[in-house]
Write a protein that holds these residues in place. Structure first.
Motif, PDB file in Angstrom:
ATOM      1  N   ALA A 165       3.237   5.806 -14.781  1.00 36.90           N
ATOM      2  CA  ALA A 165       2.157   6.060 -13.836  1.00 36.90           C
ATOM      3  C   ALA A 165       2.666   6.821 -12.622  1.00 36.90           C
ATOM      4  O   ALA A 165       3.842   6.708 -12.236  1.00 36.90           O
ATOM      5  N   VAL A 166       1.783   7.597 -12.001  1.00 38.39           N
ATOM      6  CA  VAL A 166       2.142   8.339 -10.791  1.00 38.39           C
ATOM      7  C   VAL A 166       2.202   7.376  -9.614  1.00 38.39           C
ATOM      8  O   VAL A 166       1.235   6.661  -9.326  1.00 38.39           O
ATOM      9  N   GLY A 167       3.339   7.354  -8.945  1.00 33.77           N
ATOM     10  CA  GLY A 167       3.457   6.528  -7.751  1.00 33.77           C
ATOM     11  C   GLY A 167       2.829   7.229  -6.559  1.00 33.77           C
ATOM     12  O   GLY A 167       3.098   8.403  -6.317  1.00 33.77           O
ATOM     13  N   VAL A 168       1.954   6.527  -5.842  1.00 32.31           N
ATOM     14  CA  VAL A 168       1.260   7.125  -4.697  1.00 32.31           C
ATOM     15  C   VAL A 168       1.292   6.163  -3.510  1.00 32.31           C
ATOM     16  O   VAL A 168       1.482   4.957  -3.668  1.00 32.31           O
ATOM     17  N   ASP A 169       1.063   6.726  -2.311  1.00 30.21           N
ATOM     18  CA  ASP A 169       0.967   5.887  -1.118  1.00 30.21           C
ATOM     19  C   ASP A 169      -0.485   5.512  -0.872  1.00 30.21           C
ATOM     20  O   ASP A 169      -1.363   5.764  -1.713  1.00 30.21           O
ATOM     21  N   ALA A 170      -0.755   4.927   0.271  1.00 29.83           N
ATOM     22  CA  ALA A 170      -2.104   4.455   0.575  1.00 29.83           C
ATOM     23  C   ALA A 170      -3.112   5.584   0.688  1.00 29.83           C
ATOM     24  O   ALA A 170      -4.332   5.360   0.608  1.00 29.83           O
ATOM     25  N   ASP A 171      -2.635   6.825   0.866  1.00 30.14           N
ATOM     26  CA  ASP A 171      -3.526   7.986   0.936  1.00 30.14           C
ATOM     27  C   ASP A 171      -3.551   8.767  -0.366  1.00 30.14           C
ATOM     28  O   ASP A 171      -3.955   9.934  -0.403  1.00 30.14           O
ATOM     29  N   ASN A 172      -3.081   8.136  -1.436  1.00 28.62           N
ATOM     30  CA  ASN A 172      -3.090   8.723  -2.783  1.00 28.62           C
ATOM     31  C   ASN A 172      -2.128   9.899  -2.938  1.00 28.62           C
ATOM     32  O   ASN A 172      -2.254  10.690  -3.874  1.00 28.62           O
ATOM     33  N   ARG A 173      -1.143  10.012  -2.059  1.00 24.29           N
ATOM     34  CA  ARG A 173      -0.178  11.102  -2.098  1.00 24.29           C
ATOM     35  C   ARG A 173       1.034  10.700  -2.938  1.00 24.29           C
ATOM     36  O   ARG A 173       1.570   9.601  -2.799  1.00 24.29           O
ATOM     37  N   SER A 174       1.458  11.595  -3.816  1.00 29.41           N
ATOM     38  CA  SER A 174       2.633  11.345  -4.647  1.00 29.41           C
ATOM     39  C   SER A 174       3.898  11.675  -3.863  1.00 29.41           C
ATOM     40  O   SER A 174       3.841  11.978  -2.668  1.00 29.41           O
ATOM     41  N   THR A 175       5.034  11.653  -4.533  1.00 31.28           N
ATOM     42  CA  THR A 175       6.292  12.015  -3.874  1.00 31.28           C
ATOM     43  C   THR A 175       6.385  13.510  -3.598  1.00 31.28           C
ATOM     44  O   THR A 175       7.302  13.947  -2.892  1.00 31.28           O
TER      45      THR A 175
END
Length: 448
Positions: free
Chosen positions: A286-296
């Motif tokens: 799965a794509v890891g994202v932050d609280a704003d749905n941003r990936s690395t």
């Protein structure tokens, strides 16, 4: 000259992708959506919408039996026409596909009916070889059914193919015990198939309230469904007559006409080219994202099942809305993942919101439990012994932290109750509400 072809390029036109694309376009962004199959995604095309229509169709099996007790002369042997239902459901899917397409087009979103793969932080390559650039790329490609690794797995189907069967199998083995497995078990049983549910553990519906899981298992077994627990595939062999012999651990082999895999879903990140942009994946792909749905990668975002946070359509929609409002609407928004309601459209259905009793005891210590175990009025007159169960979990201050239900129309009833749990209402406030009688929903304000 604009530095990019688009402000936003969305890969995947499912629930999350279409919401993000539409809202971003309404905020004035130049948006394109690339979709390799059909606009609408898993939910609309091969998931919750067509499945719920099959659930409606399946309910008629019991309703027709019950009708006699309500004065209706119904033939003992009613004919069920699977191709008619199947084709009507697929026609509705076609209509929704057109509606979703029109919604995007009418809001100025360009639809690219091709597969797209990421080739860099701001670039994608389409199936025809074209390269497109965008200031931001949003991954909304969803997930696909997992296939167990065993000899003969090519003979099985998944929920994707279940909507297109030529006929209802006389005998079907469904592997898995999550919501998809239990929903299709009920559907196929009501349509006349003999159903065997096979699971690698001793639990069904892990994560749901234990009392509800036990009740569904009890009712399912009373109806004639079979269960094989602690079972893993050893092989599937197809005979000359077309029948499938399934060998499994800890149980004797079974012969069926169809094997359906409902053993989880895998994020659609394979072959998407994410390495080229430095997008990191977790152990499940799965794509890891932050609280704003941003990936690395700062310019690449992801919403929905591809992130494997909560694989529910309304969650994907909320994530798509939050992304568009945050980056194109000047309204920073983050999704609150607490108190997300969920339902299993089994026979009977289950619905819940908030913490289970076990979770509440672990997190809160002292809890108070209220419940109602009753026989719905319709079942009483119909001579059906099936009982409903409602359960309320409260903390030490009597704040309601969870509601769990199994019984007719439980998902419809729970939606309103979920608002109360989200708002932090107390058991006393439920008690102060006058009951709406005679309904099953009134049990929520009469729990003891």
């Amino acid at each position: 000259m604009m530095p990019y072809d688009y402000d936003l390029l969305v890969i995947g036109a499912g629930s999350g992708g279409t919401r993000a694309a539409r809202v971003a376009a309404q905020h004035g962004a130049r948006v394109a959506v690339a979709e390799e199959y059909r606009v609408g995604g898993t939910c609309v095309i091969r998931g919750c919408v067509p499945k719920k229509l099959l659930v409606y169709g399946a309910h008629f099996a019991e309703d027709l039996k019950d009708a006699k007790r309500f004065g209706w002369d119904v033939p003992d042997a009613c004919h069920f026409d699977w191709p008619r239902l199947r084709d009507n459901v697929l026609a509705e899917v076609d209509r929704l596909n057109g509606a979703y397409t029109d919604t995007l087009t009418n809001n100025g979103v360009e639809i690219i009916l091709q597969r797209a793969e990421v080739t860099g932080p701001n670039t994608v390559r389409l199936a025809d070889g074209q390269e497109k650039t965008a200031e931001r790329i949003l991954l909304a490609v969803g997930a696909h059914p997992a296939i167990p690794d065993c000899p003969g797995n090519e003979h099985g189907i998944t929920s994707n193919e279940a909507f297109h069967l030529d006929a209802i199998p006389r005998r079907i083995l469904i592997a898995g015990a999550g919501y998809i497995a239990n929903e299709f078990a009920g559907i196929f049983h009501q349509f006349g198939a003999h159903v065997i549910v096979m699971n690698r553990t001793q639990e069904i519906l892990r994560g749901y309230e234990l009392a509800l899981r036990d009740r569904l298992l009890q009712i399912s077994m009373m109806k004639g469904l079979e269960f094989r627990f602690d079972a893993t595939f050893e092989g599937i062999a197809k005979g000359e007559d077309g029948c499938l012999t399934v060998r499994m651990s800890n149980h004797e082999p079974v012969v069926v006409d169809c094997v359906m895999f409902a053993t989880g879903r895998v994020p659609n990140t394979r072959g998407l080219g994410l390495d080229s942009a430095g997008v990191e994946l977790d152990g499940k792909g799965a794509v890891g994202v932050d609280a704003d749905n941003r990936s690395t990668c700062p310019s690449i975002f992801a919403v929905g099942d591809v992130t494997n946070r909560i694989q529910l359509t309304p969650v994907a929609i909320r994530e798509g809305q939050a992304f568009a409002d945050t980056f194109y609407g000047g309204k920073p928004t983050r999704v609150d993942y607490s108190c997300v309601p969920s339902a299993v459209f089994s026979h009977p259905p289950i619905a819940q919101v908030g913490m289970t009793e076990s979770e509440a005891r672990q997190k809160l210590g002292e809890v108070k439990i209220y419940s109602s175990d009753f026989r719905p009025m319709k079942n009483v007159l119909a001579g059906r012994n099936e009982r409903a169960l409602y359960k309320m979990v409260c903390d030490a201050t009597d704040r309601v932290v969870g509601i769990h239900m199994i019984g007719p129309d439980a998902p419809e009833i729970l939606q309103g109750a979920a608002v109360a749990v989200k708002a932090g209402l107390t058991k006393a406030q439920f008690d102060e509400t006058v009951a709406l009688h005679p309904t099953m929903a009134e049990e929520l304000v009469l729990l003891r």
